[in-house]
Scaffold this motif. Structure first.
Motif, short mmCIF file in Angstrom:
data_model
loop_
_atom_site.label_atom_id
_atom_site.label_comp_id
_atom_site.label_asym_id
_atom_site.label_seq_id
_atom_site.Cartn_x
_atom_site.Cartn_y
_atom_site.Cartn_z
N SER A 188 -10.60 73.95 55.76
CA SER A 188 -9.63 74.27 54.70
C SER A 188 -9.99 73.47 53.45
O SER A 188 -10.89 72.63 53.46
CB SER A 188 -8.22 73.93 55.16
OG SER A 188 -8.06 72.52 55.26
N LYS A 189 -9.27 73.71 52.38
CA LYS A 189 -9.55 73.14 51.07
C LYS A 189 -9.64 71.61 51.06
O LYS A 189 -10.55 71.04 50.48
CB LYS A 189 -8.48 73.62 50.09
CG LYS A 189 -8.62 73.09 48.70
CD LYS A 189 -7.49 73.59 47.84
CE LYS A 189 -7.35 72.77 46.60
NZ LYS A 189 -6.19 73.11 45.83
N ASN A 190 -8.72 70.93 51.70
CA ASN A 190 -8.67 69.46 51.63
C ASN A 190 -9.46 68.77 52.73
O ASN A 190 -9.68 67.56 52.65
CB ASN A 190 -7.22 68.98 51.68
CG ASN A 190 -6.46 69.37 50.43
OD1 ASN A 190 -7.00 69.33 49.34
ND2 ASN A 190 -5.22 69.77 50.60
N GLN A 191 -9.90 69.50 53.73
CA GLN A 191 -10.58 68.86 54.85
C GLN A 191 -11.90 68.19 54.48
O GLN A 191 -12.20 67.11 55.00
CB GLN A 191 -10.73 69.84 56.01
CG GLN A 191 -9.39 70.09 56.67
CD GLN A 191 -9.46 71.12 57.79
OE1 GLN A 191 -10.37 71.94 57.86
NE2 GLN A 191 -8.48 71.07 58.67
N PRO A 192 -12.72 68.77 53.56
CA PRO A 192 -13.95 68.05 53.19
C PRO A 192 -13.69 66.67 52.60
O PRO A 192 -14.45 65.73 52.86
CB PRO A 192 -14.60 68.97 52.15
CG PRO A 192 -14.10 70.33 52.49
CD PRO A 192 -12.68 70.11 52.96
N SER A 218 3.16 63.84 58.31
CA SER A 218 3.15 65.05 59.13
C SER A 218 2.00 65.98 58.74
O SER A 218 1.32 66.55 59.59
CB SER A 218 4.49 65.78 59.07
OG SER A 218 4.75 66.22 57.76
N SER A 219 1.74 66.11 57.43
CA SER A 219 0.61 66.95 56.97
C SER A 219 -0.71 66.36 57.44
O SER A 219 -1.61 67.09 57.86
CB SER A 219 0.59 67.06 55.45
OG SER A 219 1.75 67.69 54.98
N LEU A 220 -0.80 65.06 57.36
CA LEU A 220 -2.02 64.38 57.77
C LEU A 220 -2.26 64.52 59.27
O LEU A 220 -3.38 64.77 59.70
CB LEU A 220 -1.93 62.92 57.38
CG LEU A 220 -3.20 62.13 57.34
CD1 LEU A 220 -4.26 62.81 56.48
CD2 LEU A 220 -2.93 60.76 56.78
N THR A 221 -1.19 64.41 60.04
CA THR A 221 -1.31 64.58 61.49
C THR A 221 -1.80 65.98 61.82
O THR A 221 -2.71 66.15 62.65
CB THR A 221 0.04 64.30 62.19
OG1 THR A 221 0.42 62.94 61.92
CG2 THR A 221 -0.05 64.52 63.68
N VAL A 264 -5.56 66.18 60.90
CA VAL A 264 -6.42 65.48 61.87
C VAL A 264 -6.46 66.26 63.18
O VAL A 264 -7.52 66.41 63.79
CB VAL A 264 -5.96 64.01 62.07
CG1 VAL A 264 -6.71 63.36 63.22
CG2 VAL A 264 -6.16 63.21 60.78
N ASP A 265 -5.32 66.80 63.60
CA ASP A 265 -5.29 67.66 64.80
C ASP A 265 -6.26 68.83 64.63
O ASP A 265 -7.04 69.14 65.54
CB ASP A 265 -3.89 68.22 65.06
CG ASP A 265 -2.90 67.19 65.57
OD1 ASP A 265 -3.33 66.10 65.99
OD2 ASP A 265 -1.68 67.50 65.54
N LYS A 319 -11.59 71.41 65.73
CA LYS A 319 -12.84 71.96 65.21
C LYS A 319 -14.05 71.12 65.60
O LYS A 319 -15.18 71.45 65.25
CB LYS A 319 -12.76 72.09 63.68
CG LYS A 319 -11.75 73.13 63.24
CD LYS A 319 -11.57 73.13 61.74
CE LYS A 319 -10.54 74.18 61.33
NZ LYS A 319 -10.24 74.14 59.89
N GLY A 320 -13.80 70.01 66.28
CA GLY A 320 -14.90 69.17 66.74
C GLY A 320 -15.51 68.28 65.69
O GLY A 320 -16.64 67.82 65.83
#
Length: 151
Positions: free
Chosen positions: A40-44, A70-73, A76-77, A82-83
């Motif tokens: 997703s957009k923020n994951q990188p 909660s958004s951060l959890t 990270v989940d 996604k490994g």
């Protein structure tokens, strides 16, 4: 502060945000997402932070990104599914959780470093030094403003 200075600050901040958006969202994140399709957009950005730190508590990621717990959890989940990351208990304090990159996460992190290296080759060392100093100054000022708001 006079009105002219305030106007200049606001306009410079807006332009900085627009340029930052173009460079990091339109270039950096777009390239990573095109290679690692399921991000997703923020994951990188979160992967970049984890990679720089090695092991990091989620609350520290939240401080860097401004994301709530909660958004951060959830993020990270999702990265774990996604490994790209894994969690482990902090050996020094079993109440704390540390997040690290997997091999696949390290591949993404290293790819992001290549992209940033390409971007930074466009400017000279003096510009980079000035930019780092400016960022440090902005963060120091913003931290002061935030601490005054809390009181």
């Amino acid at each position: 502060m006079d009105e002219v200075t305030l106007k200049k600050i606001i306009l410079l901040m807006m332009e900085r945000d627009a340029l930052d958006n173009f460079i990091f969202e339109q270039t950096f994140q777009k390239k990573i997402i095109s290679k690692f399709k399921n991000l997703s957009k923020n994951q990188p950005v979160v992967i970049k932070i984890i990679g720089m730190e090695g092991e990091i508590m989620p609350s520290t990621i939240g401080r860097y990104t401004g994301m709530d717990k909660s958004s951060l959890t959830r993020m990270v989940d999702d990265l774990e599914r996604k490994g790209l990351v894994f969690r482990k208990t902090d050996p020094e304090d079993r109440r704390k959780v540390l997040v690290s990159l997997t091999e696949k996460g390290l591949e993404c992190y290293n790819y992001s470093n290549q992209i940033l290296d390409e971007l930074l080759k466009l400017v000279d060392e003096k510009d980079i030094e000035d930019y780092v100093q400016s960022l440090e100054t902005m963060v120091r000022i913003l931290r002061k403003a935030v601490s005054q708001q809390i009181r």
